[in-house]
Scaffold this motif. Structure first.
Motif, PDB file in Angstrom:
ATOM      1  N   ASP A 107       0.856  -1.181   0.000  1.00  0.00           N
ATOM      2  CA  ASP A 107       0.000   0.000   0.000  1.00  0.00           C
ATOM      3  C   ASP A 107       0.894   1.234   0.000  1.00  0.00           C
ATOM      4  N   GLU A 109       1.532   5.361   0.165  1.00  0.00           N
ATOM      5  CA  GLU A 109       0.932   6.532   0.800  1.00  0.00           C
ATOM      6  C   GLU A 109       1.909   7.698   0.776  1.00  0.00           C
ATOM      7  N   THR A 141      -3.267  10.427  -3.284  1.00  0.00           N
ATOM      8  CA  THR A 141      -3.949  11.440  -2.487  1.00  0.00           C
ATOM      9  C   THR A 141      -3.412  11.382  -1.061  1.00  0.00           C
ATOM     10  N   ARG A 143      -2.691  10.788   2.639  1.00  0.00           N
ATOM     11  CA  ARG A 143      -3.260   9.927   3.680  1.00  0.00           C
ATOM     12  C   ARG A 143      -4.216   8.872   3.128  1.00  0.00           C
ATOM     13  N   HIS A 144      -4.177   8.622   1.854  1.00  0.00           N
ATOM     14  CA  HIS A 144      -4.997   7.568   1.261  1.00  0.00           C
ATOM     15  C   HIS A 144      -4.095   6.453   0.764  1.00  0.00           C
ATOM     16  N   LEU A 145      -4.259   5.247   1.311  1.00  0.00           N
ATOM     17  CA  LEU A 145      -3.448   4.110   0.908  1.00  0.00           C
ATOM     18  C   LEU A 145      -3.912   3.596  -0.447  1.00  0.00           C
ATOM     19  N   LYS A 146      -2.972   3.463  -1.367  1.00  0.00           N
ATOM     20  CA  LYS A 146      -3.304   2.936  -2.689  1.00  0.00           C
ATOM     21  C   LYS A 146      -2.624   1.581  -2.860  1.00  0.00           C
ATOM     22  N   TYR A 214      -1.400   5.582  10.307  1.00  0.00           N
ATOM     23  CA  TYR A 214      -2.612   5.664  11.120  1.00  0.00           C
ATOM     24  C   TYR A 214      -2.675   4.431  12.015  1.00  0.00           C
ATOM     25  N   LYS A 219      -7.950   3.577  13.339  1.00  0.00           N
ATOM     26  CA  LYS A 219      -8.476   3.720  11.983  1.00  0.00           C
ATOM     27  C   LYS A 219      -9.738   2.888  11.801  1.00  0.00           C
ATOM     28  N   LYS A 222     -12.539   4.572  13.195  1.00  0.00           N
ATOM     29  CA  LYS A 222     -12.745   5.875  12.573  1.00  0.00           C
ATOM     30  C   LYS A 222     -12.595   7.007  13.585  1.00  0.00           C
TER      31      LYS A 222
END
Length: 287
Positions: A107, A109, A141, A143-146, A214, A219, A222
């Motif tokens: 992932d 980030e 993006t 803080r978005h894991l890709k 995170y 996480k 949330k």
């Protein structure tokens, strides 16, 4: 330097006959277009794209060359949950191996919005030297894991533990979490020194660093929060003596502290000399 180019099972691959240290520094990737090497600025799936000389990005041949460049881009990409494996099947009675593959997944980030990110996977084989495989990551993006997966068919055995990742954004190689820490530090020392040349007075500024991981439990729940790290910026821009000043949850504080240790700053400059400075650095966590 001798190069031999191949196309293998739908993946872009370059077989390089190089010395072991030839790809240890920061590099740029070039692809052949109309008989000359052009900087690869994007990769769409497995196809490299270069500037045609008139400002238009066009598809190039999957024939590559890597050259050293002076600096990394001041960007850091964290690779989370990295898994690397090789697979093969042996035919009973014959000893022959089938379906040999090298696979990795992870992932990706970034702390910053990044465009046109791609990965170059460098494999060291026992018989054929270095192999390079190219694949698109796309845009990242903050803080978005890709998640990204690569599965590479092999015709050669891989030397034990011999693989390396290169990450690029818009054609510039960037720092990432799988690089040796000492290599990152030495490169940043040089880059910071260059940016201080001719500076007489300046306040400290963040230069490059990772986003905190995170905490998994928070996480999943949330849970949002923040942490503030107090740290000293040394004359080289390195972080010294970071401590957790405050945090809405201890896990946020520990994650922010681990990230802060890896940040690099442009130090405070007074009358032409870099001097230490102590600051509070906030980190915000939004699920």
């Amino acid at each position: 330097m001798h190069f031999q180019f191949r196309r293998l099972a739908g993946l872009s691959v370059l077989l390089l006959l190089l010395t072991a240290n030839s790809l240890t520094a920061q590099v740029a990737l070039y692809a052949q277009y109309k008989g000359e090497g052009r900087l690869v600025r994007q990769v769409h799936h497995l196809t490299p794209f270069v500037d045609d000389g008139a400002g238009k990005l066009v598809a190039a041949e999957s024939r590559y060359l890597m050259n050293s460049v002076p600096e990394y881009a001041p960007v850091y990409i964290a690779i989370r949950n990295l898994k690397v494996m090789s697979r093969s099947m042996e035919m009973m009675g014959s000893g022959a191996e089938l379906n040999k593959r090298f696979e990795f997944k992870g992932d990706f980030e970034s702390a910053y919005p990044l465009e046109d990110v791609f990965v170059v996977l460098e494999l060291q084989t026992e018989d054929a030297g270095k192999l390079l495989y190219v694949q698109e990551i796309g845009n990242l993006t903050p803080r978005h894991l890709k998640p990204i997966e690569m599965s590479v068919p092999l015709t050669q055995r891989i030397g034990p533990g011999r693989f390396k990742l290169h990450l690029f954004t818009r054609g510039m190689e960037v720092f990432h979490s799988e690089m040796p820490f000492g290599q990152i530090e030495r490169s940043l020392d040089k880059q910071v020194r260059r940016r201080l040349e001719g500076v007489t007075d300046a306040e400290p500024k963040p230069y490059v660093g990772p986003t905190p991981e995170y905490p998994p439990k928070l996480k999943r729940a949330k849970t949002a929060g923040r942490a503030v790290i107090r740290l000293t910026i040394g004359a080289t821009g390195r972080v010294q003596d970071p401590i957790i000043k405050e945090a809405t949850d201890p896990a946020f504080g520990e994650s922010a502290l681990a990230a802060a240790r890896m940040w690099r700053f442009l130090p405070r400059v007074k009358e032409g000399r870099a001097t230490p400075a102590t600051i509070d650095m906030p980190f915000v966590f939004n699920p």
